[in-house]
Scaffold this motif. Structure first.
Motif, short mmCIF file in Angstrom:
data_model
loop_
_atom_site.label_atom_id
_atom_site.label_comp_id
_atom_site.label_asym_id
_atom_site.label_seq_id
_atom_site.Cartn_x
_atom_site.Cartn_y
_atom_site.Cartn_z
N ALA A 1 0.84 -1.20 0.00
CA ALA A 1 0.00 0.00 0.00
C ALA A 1 0.87 1.24 0.00
O ALA A 1 1.92 1.29 0.64
N SER A 2 0.44 2.26 -0.74
CA SER A 2 1.12 3.54 -0.70
C SER A 2 0.94 4.14 0.69
O SER A 2 -0.19 4.36 1.13
N PRO A 3 2.03 4.40 1.42
CA PRO A 3 1.89 4.93 2.79
C PRO A 3 1.10 6.22 2.85
O PRO A 3 0.25 6.38 3.73
N GLU A 4 1.35 7.14 1.94
CA GLU A 4 0.67 8.42 1.98
C GLU A 4 -0.83 8.25 1.78
O GLU A 4 -1.65 8.89 2.45
N THR A 5 -1.21 7.38 0.84
CA THR A 5 -2.63 7.14 0.59
C THR A 5 -3.29 6.47 1.79
O THR A 5 -4.40 6.83 2.19
N ILE B 1 -2.38 6.61 4.93
CA ILE B 1 -2.50 7.56 6.04
C ILE B 1 -3.63 8.55 5.78
O ILE B 1 -4.42 8.86 6.68
N HIS B 2 -3.71 9.05 4.55
CA HIS B 2 -4.81 9.96 4.21
C HIS B 2 -6.15 9.31 4.46
O HIS B 2 -7.06 9.91 5.05
N ASP B 3 -6.32 8.06 4.01
CA ASP B 3 -7.60 7.37 4.19
C ASP B 3 -7.89 7.12 5.67
O ASP B 3 -9.03 7.22 6.11
N PHE B 4 -6.84 6.81 6.44
CA PHE B 4 -7.01 6.57 7.87
C PHE B 4 -7.50 7.84 8.57
O PHE B 4 -8.45 7.81 9.36
N PHE B 5 -6.87 8.96 8.27
CA PHE B 5 -7.30 10.23 8.87
C PHE B 5 -8.72 10.58 8.42
O PHE B 5 -9.53 11.03 9.23
N ARG B 6 -9.01 10.37 7.16
CA ARG B 6 -10.34 10.74 6.66
C ARG B 6 -11.42 9.85 7.27
O ARG B 6 -12.53 10.30 7.54
N ASP B 7 -11.11 8.58 7.48
CA ASP B 7 -12.07 7.69 8.12
C ASP B 7 -12.42 8.16 9.52
O ASP B 7 -13.51 7.88 10.03
N ALA C 1 -2.01 0.81 15.18
CA ALA C 1 -2.52 -0.54 14.99
C ALA C 1 -3.91 -0.51 14.36
O ALA C 1 -4.24 -1.34 13.50
N ASP C 2 -4.73 0.46 14.75
CA ASP C 2 -6.07 0.60 14.18
C ASP C 2 -6.01 1.02 12.73
O ASP C 2 -6.91 0.72 11.95
N ALA C 3 -4.94 1.72 12.33
CA ALA C 3 -4.82 2.19 10.94
C ALA C 3 -4.60 1.04 9.96
O ALA C 3 -4.88 1.17 8.77
N ASP C 4 -4.07 -0.08 10.44
CA ASP C 4 -3.86 -1.26 9.60
C ASP C 4 -3.00 -0.92 8.37
O ASP C 4 -3.38 -1.19 7.23
N ILE C 5 -1.85 -0.29 8.61
CA ILE C 5 -0.92 0.05 7.54
C ILE C 5 0.13 -1.04 7.45
O ILE C 5 0.75 -1.40 8.44
N GLY C 6 0.33 -1.57 6.26
CA GLY C 6 1.11 -2.79 6.10
C GLY C 6 2.61 -2.64 6.21
O GLY C 6 3.29 -3.57 6.65
N CYS D 1 2.89 7.37 9.71
CA CYS D 1 1.66 7.61 10.45
C CYS D 1 1.96 8.13 11.85
O CYS D 1 1.27 9.02 12.36
N ARG D 2 3.00 7.58 12.48
CA ARG D 2 3.39 8.06 13.81
C ARG D 2 3.78 9.55 13.76
O ARG D 2 3.42 10.33 14.64
N ILE D 3 4.47 9.93 12.71
CA ILE D 3 4.87 11.33 12.55
C ILE D 3 3.64 12.22 12.43
O ILE D 3 3.54 13.27 13.08
N GLU D 4 2.68 11.81 11.61
CA GLU D 4 1.49 12.63 11.40
C GLU D 4 0.64 12.71 12.67
O GLU D 4 0.07 13.77 12.99
N LEU D 5 0.55 11.62 13.41
CA LEU D 5 -0.21 11.65 14.66
C LEU D 5 0.49 12.52 15.71
O LEU D 5 -0.17 13.23 16.48
N ALA D 6 1.82 12.47 15.75
CA ALA D 6 2.56 13.33 16.67
C ALA D 6 2.39 14.80 16.28
O ALA D 6 2.29 15.68 17.14
N ASN D 7 2.35 15.06 14.97
CA ASN D 7 2.07 16.43 14.51
C ASN D 7 0.68 16.88 14.94
O ASN D 7 0.48 18.05 15.29
N TYR D 8 -0.28 15.96 14.89
CA TYR D 8 -1.63 16.27 15.33
C TYR D 8 -1.61 16.68 16.80
O TYR D 8 -2.21 17.70 17.20
N PHE D 9 -0.92 15.90 17.63
CA PHE D 9 -0.80 16.21 19.05
C PHE D 9 -0.18 17.59 19.24
O PHE D 9 -0.64 18.40 20.05
N ALA D 10 0.89 17.87 18.50
CA ALA D 10 1.59 19.15 18.64
C ALA D 10 0.66 20.32 18.30
O ALA D 10 0.63 21.33 19.02
#
Length: 445
Positions: A115-119, A121-127, A224-229, A237-246
């Motif tokens: 899976a494309s990581p960027e795609t 992650i985008h789908d995970f956030f949008r979900d 783990a919930d994102a199910d990224i392979g 994804c960890r970077i983007e979630l940490a950015n969200y926290f920041a």
């Protein structure tokens, strides 16, 4: 039921067979007559799911006329698992095509199936509608523990990181970190930031590291919930979630939502009040989707001068381009001509969706004089129904004919006829061509 709701039996029948949408009037009547909470009758993800399915079925891989809206709604209502499996299959197809596009003929079977990581992650956030309640709570708790006014947040973050987590923060000369803006040495409990970072971004980077050390278990659960392979995808994804926290720490939810509504979503005013950047505010506004305290639903897009999409988040039905080549009718690219200026535009997609967008350049940290201009453009957009709440849109006459520019997502899949800016022939339709006539482009006459 018809008598109680004040409508005809025929209309009830249409509602039951998914041939009509429930109007606000009928929704209120249902609430009053049957004593149910109207929010229980509304599927928050319905509009997003319908938009995703409609966009998928317009892919050139499918031929013929796409199903109409009534058929799509019926699919979700009567065969939701089948619709879900179809979308899962389509996303896998899209990811495979993305890898093929990036890797070319040398792609291995494993690479094509990854899976494309960027795609992903985008789908995970949008979900999750770009909103993570757990991270919001963790960020709020950290902000309370840090204390102090907004203009002292950098000092407070450094002090908190040292006192609570034993991590020393120091600034390094650009010559000592020529290719690095942030370096966190977990083993030696040291965070080093480059002097290339301005004060705004120094605070953000410290808050990012605070997320990694204070909310590691929460990040693990979400990933783990994102199910990224792939390992790379999980790290991204960890970077983007940490950015969200920041962002949530620097711009607490209730405070930023209140100010957004009071200023009619004036991004510069919000950035000044919280000591953050224009881009950080734009991205934060896409996350204000908490039940009971929702802001305007926005999409966020960031592009470089070559048209590459470097970041995207979406809380709307808008279909964002995954790669470069977005519509030249959309003025997102022309924002480079007027650095620092807000460039507004009203746009209409081929399926009829209407949006208001604002675009502006944003500067990236310059590591050395040899670096080229690293300006990017960020775009923030919302649906037409929210335009009255946006100050940038209020200067325009909403009823003026021709206000909305008719854009597409990409020339390869855009069905619009006689577009003078068309750069490629669409893959899914045949344009009329007459050898004796030259039209506005060489693809149709």
């Amino acid at each position: 039921m018809a008598k109680a709701l004040g409508i005809s039996p025929a209309y009830v029948n249409l509602l039951e067979n998914n041939q009509r949408s429930v109007s606000v009037k009928v929704l209120m009547a249902l609430t009053e007559v049957y004593g149910v909470d109207w929010r229980d009758l509304i599927n928050d993800g319905e509009a997003r799911d319908l938009a995703d399915l409609r966009a998928a079925l317009r892919d050139p891989a499918f031929t013929g006329d796409p199903p109409d809206l009534q058929e799509l709604r019926a699919a979700f209502d009567h065969a939701p698992r089948l619709a879900e499996r179809f979308m899962q299959l389509y996303r896998n197809h899209r990811k495979t095509m993305s890898v093929l596009h990036q890797m070319g003929a040398d792609a291995t079977s494993a690479e094509m199936l990854a899976a494309s990581p960027e795609t992903a992650i985008h789908d995970f956030f949008r979900d999750h509608e770009n909103h993570f309640a757990g991270l919001e709570r963790a960020a709020d708790a950290a902000r309370i523990a840090i204390g102090g006014p907004t203009d002292e947040i950098y000092t407070g973050l450094k002090r908190h990181l040292g006192a609570v987590h034993g991590i020393e923060t120091r600034i390094a000369r650009r010559t000592d970190m020529p290719d690095t803006l942030r370096l966190f040495d977990a083993a030696n409990r040291r965070l080093t930031l480059s002097e290339s970072l301005d004060p705004v971004n120094r605070s953000f980077q410290i808050a990012h590291v605070l997320a990694l050390v204070s909310s590691a278990a929460l990040l693990d659960t979400l990933i783990a919930d994102a199910d990224i392979g792939s390992d790379v995808g999980r790290a991204r994804c960890r970077i983007e979630l940490a950015n969200y926290f920041a962002a949530a720490l620097l711009m607490p939810y209730d405070q930023v939502l209140t100010m957004a509504e009071q200023t009619h979503y004036d991004v510069d005013a919000i950035a000044t009040a919280f000591g953050v950047s224009f881009e950080q505010v734009c991205q934060r506004l896409t996350t204000l989707q908490r039940d009971g305290a929702r802001g305007v639903a926005f999409f966020f897009l960031r592009l470089d001068k070559a048209g590459n999409v470097t970041k995207r988040f979406n809380a709307t039905p808008f279909t964002l381009a995954e790669q470069g080549g977005s519509c030249p009718v959309w003025n997102i690219h022309t924002a480079f001509r007027t650095p620092g200026a807000i460039v507004p535009q009203f746009v209409e997609l081929p399926e009829g969706g209407r949006y208001f967008t604002v675009s502006r350049t944003t500067a990236r940290p310059v590591v050395s004089r040899q670096d080229p201009d690293r300006s990017l453009v960020v775009t923030l957009g919302c649906e037409q129904i929210h335009m009255e709440r946006i100050g940038y849109a209020r200067q325009f006459n909403m009823d003026r004919p021709g206000l909305f520019a008719r854009i597409g997502i990409n020339c390869h899949v855009c069905p619009r006829q006689a577009c003078s800016l068309r750069a490629h022939e669409p893959m899914h339709i045949n344009l009329t061509l007459d050898a004796n006539r030259r039209g506005s482009t060489r693809y149709e006459s």
